[in-house]
Design a protein around this motif. Structure first.
Motif, PDB file in Angstrom:
ATOM      1  N   HIS A  50       0.833  -1.208   0.000  1.00  0.00           N
ATOM      2  CA  HIS A  50       0.000   0.000   0.000  1.00  0.00           C
ATOM      3  C   HIS A  50       0.864   1.252   0.000  1.00  0.00           C
ATOM      4  O   HIS A  50       2.022   1.208   0.394  1.00  0.00           O
ATOM      5  CB  HIS A  50      -0.919   0.024   1.227  1.00  0.00           C
ATOM      6  CG  HIS A  50      -1.719  -1.226   1.352  1.00  0.00           C
ATOM      7  ND1 HIS A  50      -1.321  -2.278   2.120  1.00  0.00           N
ATOM      8  CD2 HIS A  50      -2.861  -1.617   0.746  1.00  0.00           C
ATOM      9  CE1 HIS A  50      -2.192  -3.262   2.005  1.00  0.00           C
ATOM     10  NE2 HIS A  50      -3.141  -2.895   1.178  1.00  0.00           N
ATOM     11  N   HIS A 195     -10.578   2.374  -3.890  1.00  0.00           N
ATOM     12  CA  HIS A 195     -10.214   1.147  -3.169  1.00  0.00           C
ATOM     13  C   HIS A 195     -10.380   1.299  -1.653  1.00  0.00           C
ATOM     14  O   HIS A 195     -10.963   0.442  -0.999  1.00  0.00           O
ATOM     15  CB  HIS A 195      -8.777   0.753  -3.535  1.00  0.00           C
ATOM     16  CG  HIS A 195      -8.111  -0.070  -2.487  1.00  0.00           C
ATOM     17  ND1 HIS A 195      -7.352   0.495  -1.484  1.00  0.00           N
ATOM     18  CD2 HIS A 195      -8.113  -1.402  -2.251  1.00  0.00           C
ATOM     19  CE1 HIS A 195      -6.905  -0.467  -0.684  1.00  0.00           C
ATOM     20  NE2 HIS A 195      -7.349  -1.627  -1.116  1.00  0.00           N
ATOM     21  N   HIS A 199     -13.095  -0.661   1.390  1.00  0.00           N
ATOM     22  CA  HIS A 199     -12.730  -1.234   2.694  1.00  0.00           C
ATOM     23  C   HIS A 199     -13.516  -0.562   3.816  1.00  0.00           C
ATOM     24  O   HIS A 199     -14.024  -1.219   4.720  1.00  0.00           O
ATOM     25  CB  HIS A 199     -11.228  -1.053   2.957  1.00  0.00           C
ATOM     26  CG  HIS A 199     -10.363  -2.047   2.236  1.00  0.00           C
ATOM     27  ND1 HIS A 199     -10.083  -3.302   2.725  1.00  0.00           N
ATOM     28  CD2 HIS A 199      -9.699  -1.978   1.055  1.00  0.00           C
ATOM     29  CE1 HIS A 199      -9.285  -3.953   1.889  1.00  0.00           C
ATOM     30  NE2 HIS A 199      -9.034  -3.170   0.861  1.00  0.00           N
ATOM     31  N   PHE A 217     -12.522  -9.587   0.889  1.00  0.00           N
ATOM     32  CA  PHE A 217     -11.248  -8.967   0.505  1.00  0.00           C
ATOM     33  C   PHE A 217     -10.819  -9.447  -0.881  1.00  0.00           C
ATOM     34  O   PHE A 217     -10.400  -8.637  -1.729  1.00  0.00           O
ATOM     35  CB  PHE A 217     -10.158  -9.329   1.533  1.00  0.00           C
ATOM     36  CG  PHE A 217      -8.764  -8.932   1.125  1.00  0.00           C
ATOM     37  CD1 PHE A 217      -8.226  -7.698   1.498  1.00  0.00           C
ATOM     38  CD2 PHE A 217      -7.970  -9.781   0.347  1.00  0.00           C
ATOM     39  CE1 PHE A 217      -6.941  -7.334   1.108  1.00  0.00           C
ATOM     40  CE2 PHE A 217      -6.690  -9.418  -0.044  1.00  0.00           C
ATOM     41  CZ  PHE A 217      -6.181  -8.187   0.339  1.00  0.00           C
ATOM     42  N   HIS A 220     -12.978  -8.049  -3.691  1.00  0.00           N
ATOM     43  CA  HIS A 220     -12.682  -6.622  -3.869  1.00  0.00           C
ATOM     44  C   HIS A 220     -11.367  -6.473  -4.636  1.00  0.00           C
ATOM     45  O   HIS A 220     -11.293  -5.738  -5.637  1.00  0.00           O
ATOM     46  CB  HIS A 220     -12.607  -5.947  -2.492  1.00  0.00           C
ATOM     47  CG  HIS A 220     -12.106  -4.537  -2.498  1.00  0.00           C
ATOM     48  ND1 HIS A 220     -12.383  -3.640  -3.513  1.00  0.00           N
ATOM     49  CD2 HIS A 220     -11.342  -3.863  -1.600  1.00  0.00           C
ATOM     50  CE1 HIS A 220     -11.804  -2.480  -3.243  1.00  0.00           C
ATOM     51  NE2 HIS A 220     -11.158  -2.592  -2.091  1.00  0.00           N
ATOM     52  N   HIS A 221     -10.345  -7.172  -4.217  1.00  0.00           N
ATOM     53  CA  HIS A 221      -9.049  -7.005  -4.876  1.00  0.00           C
ATOM     54  C   HIS A 221      -8.991  -7.633  -6.264  1.00  0.00           C
ATOM     55  O   HIS A 221      -8.202  -7.204  -7.107  1.00  0.00           O
ATOM     56  CB  HIS A 221      -7.905  -7.451  -3.971  1.00  0.00           C
ATOM     57  CG  HIS A 221      -7.401  -6.303  -3.146  1.00  0.00           C
ATOM     58  ND1 HIS A 221      -6.468  -5.404  -3.623  1.00  0.00           N
ATOM     59  CD2 HIS A 221      -7.781  -5.847  -1.927  1.00  0.00           C
ATOM     60  CE1 HIS A 221      -6.280  -4.463  -2.717  1.00  0.00           C
ATOM     61  NE2 HIS A 221      -7.059  -4.703  -1.675  1.00  0.00           N
TER      62      HIS A 221
HETATM   63 CU   CU1 Z   1      -7.284  -3.387  -0.210  1.00  0.00          CU
END
Ligand code: CU1
Ligand code: CU1
Length: 285
Positions: A50, A195, A199, A217, A220-221
């Motif tokens: 990140h 993004h 979350h 997760f 989403h990714h």
């Molecule tokens: Cu993420």
């Protein structure tokens, strides 16, 4: 493939493979690995997952590793993606009892329905930022409501022609596509950008370093990964940046990985995962 087009058998196969991996003790290493590479701007050392250009390639390799392990359990399983511009409410079939299960309850955020509800016995949280043993969600963040990102917001980000720019972190001034998608260019009080806001919208365990505790997760990714693919198609002349190691005098030297440097823990270079077609295809993209 888009989770909304999965057959009920495919939904079940995905859930069963994830539960089996958990049962075998193989799931939680993905939670700890993600936490380990969660370093932020304010900390020292390499930023990997990140607040860095490797946001896309690191998560691609992370998902690929996870998917390969799921496929040793059931070779027909792949990670579906969640297009949150379309399935953008708590009543989407994504959250049904045979798939991700529903929202957390008001009192403590505990997810009470579906295969990942603690009370059903298959999904104890063993590594979290907090002490709860049960999976938590807090969809839409009712105390300071936020919505999932819209198609228009996503389109704005996809139109950005430059992959990433100095200072390669979470600075709000950056013009790069990576930071815009990752979402640091809007304050967290507004939920952040694309993004990050997803979350925040799911809430509970999806916030923070241990977010893979919530199986959504992966969905989403997987969509974040597809967004990268779409951006690459739209900007065929734009490449991953930085394309060479940063100069020693650069403040970000030693903190950011360029396209030919290895990404821990796998040692894979961003350049090696740049073209997803070497690994998989998207059935509906
Ligand atoms: Cu993420
Ligand atoms: Cu992540």
């Amino acid at each position: 493939m888009n989770q909304r087009y999965l057959t009920s058998e495919q939904r079940t196969r995905f859930v069963e493979a994830v539960l089996e991996l958990k049962r075998r003790g193989g799931y939680d290493k993905y939670v700890t690995l993600h936490s380990k590479y969660f370093a932020a701007d304010g900390e020292n050392g390499l930023r990997m997952a990140h607040m860095a250009p490797t946001f896309f390639p690191w998560h691609r390799q992370f998902l690929l590793t996870f998917e390969r392990e799921l496929r040793t359990i059931d070779a027909r399983v792949t990670i579906p993606y969640w297009d949150w511009t379309v399935d953008n409410s708590a009543s989407s079939a994504l959250w049904a009892d045979d798939f991700m299960g529903g929202n957390g309850r008001g009192s403590d955020g505990q997810v009470m329905t579906g295969p990942f509800a603690y009370r059903n016995g298959y999904w104890p949280i063993s590594f979290g930022v907090t002490e709860e043993k049960y999976l938590t969600r807090n969809m839409g963040r009712p105390d300071r409501p936020i919505g999932l990102p819209s198609q228009a917001e996503l389109d704005d980000a996809l139109a950005m022609p430059v992959y990433d720019t100095s200072p390669w972190n979470s600075a709000p001034s950056t013009k790069g596509f990576r930071n815009r998608i990752e979402g640091w260019t809007v304050s967290e009080s507004k939920g952040g950008y694309l993004h990050n806001r997803v979350h925040q919208w799911v809430g509970g365990h999806m916030i923070g370093a241990a977010s893979p505790n919530d199986p959504v997760f992966w969905l989403h990714h997987a969509f974040i990964d597809l967004i990268w693919v779409r951006w690459q198609r739209m900007h065929p002349r734009s490449a991953y940046l930085p394309d060479r190691p940063l100069a020693t005098r650069d403040k970000e030297h030693g903190r950011v990985v360029s396209s030919q440097e290895p990404m821990p823990p796998w040692g894979v270079r961003p350049s090696e995962v740049m073209d997803h077609r070497a690994f998989y295809v998207y059935e509906v993209s």
